[in-house]
Structures are given as structure tokens and as C-alpha cells.
Design a protein around this motif. Sequence first.
Motif, PDB file in Angstrom:
ATOM      1  N   LEU A  61      21.933 -14.018 -10.764  1.00 53.60           N
ATOM      2  CA  LEU A  61      23.318 -13.688 -11.009  1.00 53.60           C
ATOM      3  C   LEU A  61      23.562 -13.778 -12.651  1.00 53.60           C
ATOM      4  CD1 LEU A  61      24.850 -16.347  -8.555  1.00 53.60           C
ATOM      5  CD2 LEU A  61      24.909 -13.851  -8.390  1.00 53.60           C
ATOM      6  N   ALA A  62      22.872 -14.426 -13.254  1.00 58.98           N
ATOM      7  CA  ALA A  62      22.909 -13.957 -14.753  1.00 58.98           C
ATOM      8  C   ALA A  62      22.507 -12.721 -14.971  1.00 58.98           C
ATOM      9  CB  ALA A  62      22.095 -15.085 -15.380  1.00 58.98           C
ATOM     10  N   ALA A  63      21.526 -11.903 -14.570  1.00 61.28           N
ATOM     11  CA  ALA A  63      21.025 -10.666 -14.733  1.00 61.28           C
ATOM     12  C   ALA A  63      22.106  -9.616 -14.143  1.00 61.28           C
ATOM     13  CB  ALA A  63      19.630 -10.399 -13.988  1.00 61.28           C
ATOM     14  N   ALA A  64      22.663  -9.978 -13.111  1.00 65.11           N
ATOM     15  CA  ALA A  64      23.800  -9.069 -12.485  1.00 65.11           C
ATOM     16  C   ALA A  64      24.941  -9.032 -13.358  1.00 65.11           C
ATOM     17  CB  ALA A  64      23.984  -9.600 -11.194  1.00 65.11           C
ATOM     18  N   ALA A  65      25.346 -10.260 -14.098  1.00 67.38           N
ATOM     19  CA  ALA A  65      26.340 -10.417 -14.973  1.00 67.38           C
ATOM     20  C   ALA A  65      26.165  -9.454 -15.999  1.00 67.38           C
ATOM     21  CB  ALA A  65      26.619 -11.794 -15.254  1.00 67.38           C
ATOM     22  N   GLU A  66      25.125  -9.387 -16.617  1.00 67.54           N
ATOM     23  CA  GLU A  66      24.606  -8.638 -17.763  1.00 67.54           C
ATOM     24  C   GLU A  66      24.577  -7.160 -17.575  1.00 67.54           C
ATOM     25  OE1 GLU A  66      24.032  -9.366 -21.047  1.00 67.54           O
ATOM     26  OE2 GLU A  66      24.835 -11.375 -20.457  1.00 67.54           O
ATOM     27  N   VAL A  67      24.062  -6.811 -16.385  1.00 70.87           N
ATOM     28  CA  VAL A  67      24.300  -5.481 -15.998  1.00 70.87           C
ATOM     29  C   VAL A  67      25.900  -4.961 -15.908  1.00 70.87           C
ATOM     30  CG1 VAL A  67      23.926  -3.674 -14.075  1.00 70.87           C
ATOM     31  CG2 VAL A  67      21.874  -5.378 -14.746  1.00 70.87           C
ATOM     32  N   ALA A  68      26.650  -5.990 -14.990  1.00 73.57           N
ATOM     33  CA  ALA A  68      28.010  -5.468 -15.043  1.00 73.57           C
ATOM     34  C   ALA A  68      28.875  -5.521 -16.311  1.00 73.57           C
ATOM     35  CB  ALA A  68      28.673  -6.557 -14.040  1.00 73.57           C
ATOM     36  N   ARG A  69      28.443  -6.275 -17.164  1.00 74.10           N
ATOM     37  CA  ARG A  69      29.092  -6.369 -18.448  1.00 74.10           C
ATOM     38  C   ARG A  69      28.748  -5.128 -19.136  1.00 74.10           C
ATOM     39  NH1 ARG A  69      26.904 -10.610 -20.395  1.00 74.10           N
ATOM     40  NH2 ARG A  69      28.712 -11.902 -20.215  1.00 74.10           N
ATOM     41  N   ALA A  70      27.537  -4.337 -19.059  1.00 73.62           N
ATOM     42  CA  ALA A  70      27.354  -3.252 -19.696  1.00 73.62           C
ATOM     43  C   ALA A  70      27.691  -1.975 -18.962  1.00 73.62           C
ATOM     44  CB  ALA A  70      25.696  -3.166 -19.865  1.00 73.62           C
ATOM     45  N   ALA A  71      27.721  -2.100 -17.459  1.00 77.68           N
ATOM     46  CA  ALA A  71      27.893  -1.047 -16.767  1.00 77.68           C
ATOM     47  C   ALA A  71      29.465  -0.545 -16.537  1.00 77.68           C
ATOM     48  CB  ALA A  71      27.547  -0.841 -15.527  1.00 77.68           C
ATOM     49  N   LEU A  72      30.179  -1.781 -16.582  1.00 76.19           N
ATOM     50  CA  LEU A  72      31.634  -1.734 -16.141  1.00 76.19           C
ATOM     51  C   LEU A  72      32.500  -1.581 -17.427  1.00 76.19           C
ATOM     52  CD1 LEU A  72      31.563  -4.300 -13.293  1.00 76.19           C
ATOM     53  CD2 LEU A  72      31.467  -1.865 -13.098  1.00 76.19           C
ATOM     54  N   THR A  73      32.480  -0.247 -17.924  1.00 74.22           N
ATOM     55  CA  THR A  73      33.039  -0.082 -19.395  1.00 74.22           C
ATOM     56  C   THR A  73      34.368   0.171 -19.139  1.00 74.22           C
ATOM     57  OG1 THR A  73      32.684   2.458 -19.058  1.00 74.22           O
ATOM     58  CG2 THR A  73      31.107   1.089 -20.155  1.00 74.22           C
ATOM     59  N   LEU A  74      35.003   0.620 -17.943  1.00 72.16           N
ATOM     60  CA  LEU A  74      36.386   0.692 -17.848  1.00 72.16           C
ATOM     61  C   LEU A  74      37.211  -0.734 -17.423  1.00 72.16           C
ATOM     62  CD1 LEU A  74      36.662   3.905 -15.616  1.00 72.16           C
ATOM     63  CD2 LEU A  74      36.725   3.580 -18.152  1.00 72.16           C
ATOM     64  N   ASP A  75      36.621  -1.761 -17.357  1.00 73.02           N
ATOM     65  CA  ASP A  75      37.149  -3.056 -17.012  1.00 73.02           C
ATOM     66  C   ASP A  75      37.162  -4.041 -18.221  1.00 73.02           C
ATOM     67  OD1 ASP A  75      37.834  -3.505 -13.890  1.00 73.02           O
ATOM     68  OD2 ASP A  75      36.027  -1.982 -14.305  1.00 73.02           O
ATOM     69  N   GLY A  76      36.977  -3.573 -19.390  1.00 79.68           N
ATOM     70  CA  GLY A  76      37.508  -4.376 -20.393  1.00 79.68           C
ATOM     71  C   GLY A  76      36.611  -5.660 -20.590  1.00 79.68           C
ATOM     72  N   GLY A  77      35.430  -5.789 -20.579  1.00 84.95           N
ATOM     73  CA  GLY A  77      34.471  -6.732 -20.810  1.00 84.95           C
ATOM     74  C   GLY A  77      34.561  -7.755 -19.448  1.00 84.95           C
ATOM     75  N   GLU A  78      35.157  -7.297 -18.311  1.00 88.06           N
ATOM     76  CA  GLU A  78      35.208  -8.186 -17.201  1.00 88.06           C
ATOM     77  C   GLU A  78      34.079  -8.343 -16.305  1.00 88.06           C
ATOM     78  OE1 GLU A  78      38.875  -6.924 -15.196  1.00 88.06           O
ATOM     79  OE2 GLU A  78      39.801  -6.943 -17.170  1.00 88.06           O
ATOM     80  N   GLY A  79      33.001  -7.541 -16.502  1.00 87.92           N
ATOM     81  CA  GLY A  79      31.784  -7.460 -15.815  1.00 87.92           C
ATOM     82  C   GLY A  79      31.468  -8.795 -15.039  1.00 87.92           C
ATOM     83  N   ALA A  80      30.953  -9.671 -16.174  1.00 88.87           N
ATOM     84  CA  ALA A  80      30.387 -10.917 -15.943  1.00 88.87           C
ATOM     85  C   ALA A  80      31.344 -11.796 -15.154  1.00 88.87           C
ATOM     86  CB  ALA A  80      30.059 -11.539 -17.182  1.00 88.87           C
ATOM     87  N   ALA A  81      32.685 -11.953 -15.456  1.00 91.78           N
ATOM     88  CA  ALA A  81      33.552 -12.761 -14.512  1.00 91.78           C
ATOM     89  C   ALA A  81      33.745 -12.100 -13.193  1.00 91.78           C
ATOM     90  CB  ALA A  81      34.940 -12.601 -15.316  1.00 91.78           C
ATOM     91  N   LEU A  82      33.636 -10.864 -12.947  1.00 93.00           N
ATOM     92  CA  LEU A  82      33.764 -10.255 -11.712  1.00 93.00           C
ATOM     93  C   LEU A  82      32.494 -10.755 -10.929  1.00 93.00           C
ATOM     94  CD1 LEU A  82      35.024  -6.819 -12.282  1.00 93.00           C
ATOM     95  CD2 LEU A  82      36.487  -8.804 -11.387  1.00 93.00           C
ATOM     96  N   VAL A  83      31.243 -10.699 -11.299  1.00 93.63           N
ATOM     97  CA  VAL A  83      30.305 -11.300 -10.702  1.00 93.63           C
ATOM     98  C   VAL A  83      30.291 -12.887 -10.366  1.00 93.63           C
ATOM     99  CG1 VAL A  83      27.781 -11.956 -10.879  1.00 93.63           C
ATOM    100  CG2 VAL A  83      28.553  -9.640 -11.688  1.00 93.63           C
ATOM    101  N   GLU A  84      30.905 -13.604 -11.319  1.00 99.56           N
ATOM    102  CA  GLU A  84      30.992 -15.048 -11.007  1.00 99.56           C
ATOM    103  C   GLU A  84      31.945 -15.260 -10.038  1.00 99.56           C
ATOM    104  OE1 GLU A  84      32.623 -18.876 -13.635  1.00 99.56           O
ATOM    105  OE2 GLU A  84      32.349 -16.993 -14.622  1.00 99.56           O
ATOM    106  N   ARG A  85      33.182 -14.490  -9.837  1.00102.09           N
ATOM    107  CA  ARG A  85      33.999 -14.491  -8.947  1.00102.09           C
ATOM    108  C   ARG A  85      33.711 -14.394  -7.709  1.00102.09           C
ATOM    109  NH1 ARG A  85      37.404 -17.770  -7.528  1.00102.09           N
ATOM    110  NH2 ARG A  85      39.015 -17.537  -9.261  1.00102.09           N
ATOM    111  N   LEU A  86      32.922 -13.132  -7.582  1.00100.75           N
ATOM    112  CA  LEU A  86      32.480 -12.772  -6.258  1.00100.75           C
ATOM    113  C   LEU A  86      31.349 -13.811  -5.670  1.00100.75           C
ATOM    114  CD1 LEU A  86      32.324  -8.854  -6.593  1.00100.75           C
ATOM    115  CD2 LEU A  86      33.856 -10.186  -5.372  1.00100.75           C
TER     116      LEU A  86
END
Length: 293
Positions: A13-38
Motif C-alpha cells: 500500500l505504501a508503494a501504491a501510494a507513491e505511484v498514485a502520488r506521482a501519476a495522478l497529476t490532476l488531483d493535487g497531491g491527493e493520490g496517497a490519500a485516495l489509496v488510504e481511503r480505498l
Amino acid sequence: MTPVTRQGDATDLAAAAEVARAALTLDGGEGAALVERLARPPAGRRWTALVMDGGVVMASVSAKDPAVGHLDLLAVHPDARGRGHGRALVGAAEEWLRSEGARQARFAGNPPCYAWPGIDVRYTATACLAESLGYERYHVAWNMTADLGADLSVEEELVRLAEAGVSVHAASAERGHAADRERVAAFVREHWNENWAWEAANAAGLHYAERDGRILGFAAWGARPAWFGPMGTAPEARGLGVGGVLLRRCLAEMRAAGLSSAQIGWVGPLRFYSRAVGARAERVFWLYRRDLA
């Protein structure tokens, strides 16, 4: 590389959060928070995180509709694109969904715990991938954006409501306010549905209005990280201006949390938000589905 799944494994999940943070550029740095919520969904939901080097897909199936599976989040690190990771991850997610009994897969939000209503049209490569894999577009949803630099004061409105016997309160997420949240969730469940009740109970911020001990309306933000919603007013209170006050109190709280604008998620009443806070329809999502053989 074959995706691996270790549902709830902290390392993956930590690795997923890092990928989401880098990839989801239109979501204002929310990638890690989205992984945590899901990874903390409502009871009765089965979910998984499928992780590969540089990519992640999260999928889920809810007990209320077990024939439908959801691809909740798909992200590939910018440095790993062009290697077929997205296609491999979707295939692995579909296999997991089949194993859970799903007969259809959707790129569509799985309320009440979701990242987006569908695929943001600005993530065009993801929409192209879905269509190349045989997914059909079946619905459109949208968000509204409210700038938070505007005047969000409600002092005059609070005085007017008080004269009508209406008081407005915050039900903090901190300990000591659990009973208030339970009351609001029960009100939301009675007037709307269980999904909204879960969002109200799990929101970062929750405000409500009452008269003579009876709740009249509510507004929440942060159940989906950094987004506003849901909100609603009981029929008996419509026309009092309760909704506008609760909306602005939430938006002021979001501004205090460091946000410069608010996403009003999965909007229905465009006119209300446009008139109340000058919100504009802006972010569009395409919803896709495909039957699983």
C-alpha cells in the motif's frame, strides 16, 4: 511483470501510494490519500490492491451488488509508462473480480467510498485504454469547482436562522462528538440513503442545523479526500437558507485546511451551487463498463 496482490499489506500500500502520488497529476497531491481511503472501505465490501513495479490498480465488489465489480483506481508511474503496465493491471483486476463472482467490471465510482465518479476525461490515456479493452461509455458525471477566496461569512444568516429557532453546529471528527455524528448519520439515513450516511460519519468536516432538537439539514466534506459533499436539507426546512449556510461553513473549513478551491463531487443541482457560491461545472467524468466472460 505479473501484478501481485497482498490486500492490506502495508508495504504494498505504501508503494501504491507513491505511484498514485506521482501519476495522478490532476488531483493535487491527493493520490496517497485516495489509496488510504480505498483501503478503508465500508463493511461488506471486498477489495484488493494489485501492485506491480511502477503501477497499481485497486478494485472492489460490494455486497449490495455483488455482480458488479469496480476498478476504483488505476495509476502507472510516469517513468513506467509505455510498457503495457496499465493493460496488465486491468487484466489482473478483471481476473480478481471474476474470482469474486462479478459478471461486469466498471470504471465507475463505487459509493460511498470512491476516488472519482468515473474516468476524468483529462486522463485521456486511461479512457483510451478502457475503450481499447472493450469498455463502453454509458454515463457522464461532473464536478463543480468553488473558489475559496470569496466571502464565505455566514454571521448575518446565522442571526436570521436563530430568529427562526434554527441553530447550526459542527460535529467534529474528534472524540467527544461521536453522538452528534451518530445523530446526523441517522438523519441522513432516514431521508436519503446508507451511502450518504457513511460519508457523513466518515467526513473530515460535518455541519448540521437543528430546531427543537430535530435535525433539519447537513453538509460534509472530506469523506472523499479534499472534496465537498454530500449535503441535504429536509423538506420541512427548504426555503430557510439552511443549505447555503452549511455549504459556506464547510467551504470555510476547507479553506482553513489549506485548500484554495473545492471540488463539489458528483453534482446534481448545478443551479444551487452556482448561485450559492459561484461554483462552475468543470471536471467531467466518463463512466465505462464491460461484461466479464
